[in-house]
Design a protein around this motif. Structure first.
Motif, mmCIF file in Angstrom:
data_model
loop_
_atom_site.group_PDB
_atom_site.id
_atom_site.type_symbol
_atom_site.label_atom_id
_atom_site.label_comp_id
_atom_site.label_asym_id
_atom_site.label_seq_id
_atom_site.Cartn_x
_atom_site.Cartn_y
_atom_site.Cartn_z
ATOM 1 N N SER A 70 0.878 -1.184 0.000
ATOM 2 C CA SER A 70 0.000 0.000 0.000
ATOM 3 C C SER A 70 0.909 1.226 0.000
ATOM 4 C CB SER A 70 -0.906 0.028 1.234
ATOM 5 O OG SER A 70 -0.109 0.246 2.387
ATOM 6 N N LEU A 71 0.320 2.369 -0.346
ATOM 7 C CA LEU A 71 1.094 3.618 -0.337
ATOM 8 C C LEU A 71 1.579 3.912 1.085
ATOM 9 C CD1 LEU A 71 2.052 5.910 -2.140
ATOM 10 C CD2 LEU A 71 -0.118 7.072 -1.738
ATOM 11 N N LYS A 72 0.707 3.615 2.060
ATOM 12 C CA LYS A 72 1.052 3.848 3.475
ATOM 13 C C LYS A 72 2.308 3.044 3.842
ATOM 14 C CE LYS A 72 -1.297 3.819 7.873
ATOM 15 N NZ LYS A 72 -2.324 3.146 8.606
ATOM 16 N N TYR A 124 -10.249 13.797 -17.347
ATOM 17 C CA TYR A 124 -8.840 13.406 -17.415
ATOM 18 C C TYR A 124 -8.683 11.894 -17.467
ATOM 19 C CZ TYR A 124 -9.368 12.388 -12.435
ATOM 20 O OH TYR A 124 -9.799 11.864 -11.240
ATOM 21 N N ILE A 125 -7.482 11.486 -17.846
ATOM 22 C CA ILE A 125 -7.121 10.064 -17.785
ATOM 23 C C ILE A 125 -5.961 9.966 -16.798
ATOM 24 C CG2 ILE A 125 -6.241 8.084 -19.110
ATOM 25 C CD1 ILE A 125 -7.560 9.436 -21.606
ATOM 26 N N ALA A 126 -6.064 9.057 -15.823
ATOM 27 C CA ALA A 126 -5.012 8.905 -14.820
ATOM 28 C C ALA A 126 -4.299 7.574 -15.040
ATOM 29 C CB ALA A 126 -5.619 8.961 -13.419
ATOM 30 N N ILE A 127 -3.007 7.667 -15.247
ATOM 31 C CA ILE A 127 -2.211 6.449 -15.438
ATOM 32 C C ILE A 127 -1.395 6.239 -14.159
ATOM 33 C CG2 ILE A 127 -0.342 5.398 -16.793
ATOM 34 C CD1 ILE A 127 -1.360 6.970 -19.157
ATOM 35 N N GLY A 128 -1.564 5.090 -13.527
ATOM 36 C CA GLY A 128 -0.779 4.794 -12.331
ATOM 37 C C GLY A 128 0.697 4.780 -12.702
ATOM 38 N N ALA A 129 1.529 5.347 -11.813
ATOM 39 C CA ALA A 129 2.960 5.425 -12.132
ATOM 40 C C ALA A 129 3.547 4.033 -12.357
ATOM 41 C CB ALA A 129 3.704 6.139 -11.010
ATOM 42 N N ASP A 174 3.543 -3.279 -6.564
ATOM 43 C CA ASP A 174 2.182 -3.754 -6.281
ATOM 44 C C ASP A 174 1.394 -2.811 -5.381
ATOM 45 O OD1 ASP A 174 1.919 -6.020 -7.873
ATOM 46 O OD2 ASP A 174 3.235 -7.149 -6.536
ATOM 47 N N VAL A 175 1.812 -1.554 -5.340
ATOM 48 C CA VAL A 175 1.053 -0.578 -4.542
ATOM 49 C C VAL A 175 -0.201 -0.178 -5.333
ATOM 50 C CG1 VAL A 175 1.093 1.821 -3.729
ATOM 51 C CG2 VAL A 175 3.032 0.301 -3.238
ATOM 52 N N PRO A 176 -1.399 -0.490 -4.832
ATOM 53 C CA PRO A 176 -2.614 -0.258 -5.630
ATOM 54 C C PRO A 176 -2.795 1.203 -6.042
ATOM 55 C CG PRO A 176 -3.136 -1.421 -3.583
ATOM 56 C CD PRO A 176 -1.682 -1.094 -3.520
ATOM 57 N N GLU A 177 -2.378 2.140 -5.172
ATOM 58 C CA GLU A 177 -2.556 3.574 -5.493
ATOM 59 C C GLU A 177 -1.696 3.996 -6.689
ATOM 60 O OE1 GLU A 177 -1.997 2.232 -2.525
ATOM 61 O OE2 GLU A 177 -3.084 3.286 -0.931
ATOM 62 N N CYS A 178 -0.723 3.179 -7.066
ATOM 63 C CA CYS A 178 0.156 3.515 -8.200
ATOM 64 C C CYS A 178 -0.153 2.637 -9.413
ATOM 65 C CB CYS A 178 1.628 3.309 -7.817
ATOM 66 S SG CYS A 178 2.184 4.308 -6.451
ATOM 67 N N ARG A 179 -1.228 1.880 -9.351
ATOM 68 C CA ARG A 179 -1.509 0.929 -10.435
ATOM 69 C C ARG A 179 -2.729 1.368 -11.242
ATOM 70 N NH1 ARG A 179 0.388 -4.237 -10.284
ATOM 71 N NH2 ARG A 179 -0.220 -4.026 -12.461
ATOM 72 N N GLY A 234 19.089 13.257 -16.113
ATOM 73 C CA GLY A 234 19.045 12.437 -14.898
ATOM 74 C C GLY A 234 18.626 13.220 -13.654
ATOM 75 N N GLN A 235 18.207 14.464 -13.838
ATOM 76 C CA GLN A 235 17.818 15.278 -12.673
ATOM 77 C C GLN A 235 16.365 15.713 -12.790
ATOM 78 O OE1 GLN A 235 20.543 18.543 -12.666
ATOM 79 N NE2 GLN A 235 22.296 17.162 -12.552
ATOM 80 N N ALA A 236 15.644 15.555 -11.680
ATOM 81 C CA ALA A 236 14.218 15.876 -11.716
ATOM 82 C C ALA A 236 13.795 16.550 -10.423
ATOM 83 C CB ALA A 236 13.425 14.593 -11.920
ATOM 84 N N ASP A 237 12.645 17.175 -10.481
ATOM 85 C CA ASP A 237 12.062 17.822 -9.304
ATOM 86 C C ASP A 237 11.404 16.738 -8.442
ATOM 87 O OD1 ASP A 237 10.694 19.333 -7.498
ATOM 88 O OD2 ASP A 237 9.216 20.099 -8.919
ATOM 89 N N LEU A 238 12.229 15.848 -7.899
ATOM 90 C CA LEU A 238 11.734 14.732 -7.089
ATOM 91 C C LEU A 238 12.633 14.630 -5.856
ATOM 92 C CD1 LEU A 238 9.574 12.451 -7.312
ATOM 93 C CD2 LEU A 238 11.370 10.996 -8.231
ATOM 94 N N ASN A 239 12.050 14.892 -4.698
ATOM 95 C CA ASN A 239 12.858 14.928 -3.474
ATOM 96 C C ASN A 239 12.937 13.557 -2.834
ATOM 97 O OD1 ASN A 239 13.123 17.787 -3.693
ATOM 98 N ND2 ASN A 239 11.011 17.953 -2.957
ATOM 99 N N GLU A 240 13.913 13.409 -1.988
ATOM 100 C CA GLU A 240 14.059 12.218 -1.143
ATOM 101 C C GLU A 240 12.702 11.912 -0.482
ATOM 102 O OE1 GLU A 240 17.280 10.823 -0.169
ATOM 103 O OE2 GLU A 240 16.023 9.342 0.818
ATOM 104 N N GLY A 241 12.272 10.685 -0.554
ATOM 105 C CA GLY A 241 11.038 10.287 0.131
ATOM 106 C C GLY A 241 9.769 10.547 -0.667
ATOM 107 N N GLU A 242 9.904 11.024 -1.902
ATOM 108 C CA GLU A 242 8.699 11.280 -2.714
ATOM 109 C C GLU A 242 8.456 10.136 -3.703
ATOM 110 O OE1 GLU A 242 7.834 15.989 -2.977
ATOM 111 O OE2 GLU A 242 9.341 15.272 -4.399
ATOM 112 N N ILE A 243 7.182 9.881 -3.923
ATOM 113 C CA ILE A 243 6.761 8.819 -4.853
ATOM 114 C C ILE A 243 5.833 9.442 -5.899
ATOM 115 C CG2 ILE A 243 5.547 6.601 -5.081
ATOM 116 C CD1 ILE A 243 6.069 6.078 -2.113
ATOM 117 N N ILE A 244 6.133 9.217 -7.168
ATOM 118 C CA ILE A 244 5.159 9.606 -8.209
ATOM 119 C C ILE A 244 4.059 8.555 -8.147
ATOM 120 C CG2 ILE A 244 4.753 10.037 -10.678
ATOM 121 C CD1 ILE A 244 7.820 10.386 -10.969
ATOM 122 N N THR A 245 2.838 8.987 -7.903
ATOM 123 C CA THR A 245 1.751 8.006 -7.799
ATOM 124 C C THR A 245 0.947 7.893 -9.095
ATOM 125 O OG1 THR A 245 0.520 9.757 -6.703
ATOM 126 C CG2 THR A 245 1.413 8.015 -5.296
#
Ligand SMILES: Cc1cc2nc3c(=O)[nH]c(=O)nc-3n(C[C@H](O)[C@H](O)[C@H](O)COP(=O)(O)OP(=O)(O)OC[C@H]3O[C@@H](n4cnc5c(N)ncnc54)[C@H](O)[C@@H]3O)c2cc1C
Length: 288
Positions: free
Chosen positions: A11-13, A67-72, A54-59, A155-166
């Motif tokens: 899970s995301l949690k 809109y169309i939402a694509i799980g990461a 297998d995190v459902p929130e990202c699937r 190779g550099q993105a606006d993504l910090n330590e501990g962040e998940i693209i969902t």
């Protein structure tokens, strides 16, 4: 660096808890097609791996009214096998079909492709052309960032330590007359990392005048990027063979100046004509 521990999150949690517990020491893995290569070559930077595949929130892929939402963690094979993706997101469908080979498509994810921030990431140009947004979650909360603002360099993105693209959110265009096309030139047909790619989202009036256009490229800069010069040139003009030819000349000039001094410039300056020309021709054919 030696991998000491792999934590599978369901899970995301759980994923966020694992990141918190291993703060500064953990890296995410989805399909592993990029990260496992780094681990094998000892180029990974963190000893703890958090598996979010297998995190459902990202699937999954959701088709909503606006809109169309694509799980990461949606895999390329899921996109390729979806009739709705083929019909409603043809540029992204083509890009997914062009990734690596079936083995890579069965594992590789759209979110991993974006997070990796490679200039050759195939999912990126069609998503840029569709003005996609990223939903990013951490223990601090949730934020949304436009994909066009996400890349900061190779190779550099606006993504910090501990962040998940969902999720990747693709707004539905106001007009039904918009279509997105993708074209790629790789080294080989299978297992080819993109050498050059282009995507165009074109909104045409009844008489084929371009009312709105978003152009994006891959592998002709440090990241996938929008091409505002091409967009300004095309907007308000009638999409026909003559315009496609002039636009390809302009793109060739853009590539010449952007890659000036690079060994790949003479090849890419010519190749972009075919790649971009084909993307626009597909948009023209689709509108007939
Ligand atoms: C033989 C081969 C051929 C290939 N061909 C192509 C090709 O044609 N076109 C192309 O574009 N790519 C290609 N690739 C690269 C790769 O398959 C893609 O970039 C793929 O989309 C990566 O997704 P993944 O889930 O496997 O990422 P992973 O390897 O799991 O992760 C990659 C990076 O992204 C981070 N990450 C993953 N998911 C998230 C998330 N949700 N949130 C935040 N960070 C995340 C990870 O921590 C890691 O740093 C190829 C790779 C191989 C090995």
């Amino acid at each position: 660096m030696k991998v000491e521990k792999v934590i599978k999150a369901f899970s995301l949690k759980e994923a966020l808890a694992a990141l918190k517990e291993n703060e500064g020491r953990a890296e995410l893995i989805a399909g592993g097609t990029d990260l496992l290569v780094k681990i094998r070559e000892n180029h990974n930077k963190k000893p703890v791996i958090v598996d979010i595949s297998d995190v459902p929130e990202c699937r999954g892929i959701r088709f909503e009214a606006d809109y169309i939402a694509i799980g990461a963690c949606a895999k390329y094979s899921e996109l390729v096998e979806s009739d709705r993706v083929m019909r409603q997101l043809p540029g992204l469908w083509e890009a997914s079909k062009s990734v690596g080979a079936p083995q890579i498509q069965n594992l590789g994810t759209v979110g991993g492709n974006i997070a990796n921030a490679s200039p050759a990431a195939d999912a990126v140009p069609p998503l840029l052309a569709m003005e996609a947004l990223l939903e990013i979650v951490s223990n601090e909360g949730c934020r949304t960032v436009a994909l066009k603002d996400f890349f900061k360099g190779k190779g550099q993105a606006d993504l910090n330590e501990g962040e998940i693209i969902t999720q990747i959110i693709i707004p539905r265009p106001g007009s039904a007359h918009i279509n997105v096309q993708f074209e790629k030139l790789g080294l080989r047909n299978a297992l080819a990392i993109s050498r050059l790619s282009a995507a165009a989202a074109v909104e045409l009036s009844e008489d084929k005048v371009i009312e709105k256009v978003c152009v994006a490229s891959g592998s002709i800069g440090l990241t996938g990027m929008r091409e505002p010069e091409l967009e300004a040139f095309l907007t308000g003009k009638k999409l026909d063979e003559a315009l496609i030819s002039s636009a390809c000349d302009l793109f060739s000039e853009v590539v010449s100046s952007r890659l000036s001094g690079r060994g790949t410039m003479p090849f890419k300056r010519e190749a972009v004509r075919g790649v971009f020309g084909n993307a626009l021709k597909k948009a023209l054919r689709a509108s007939l």
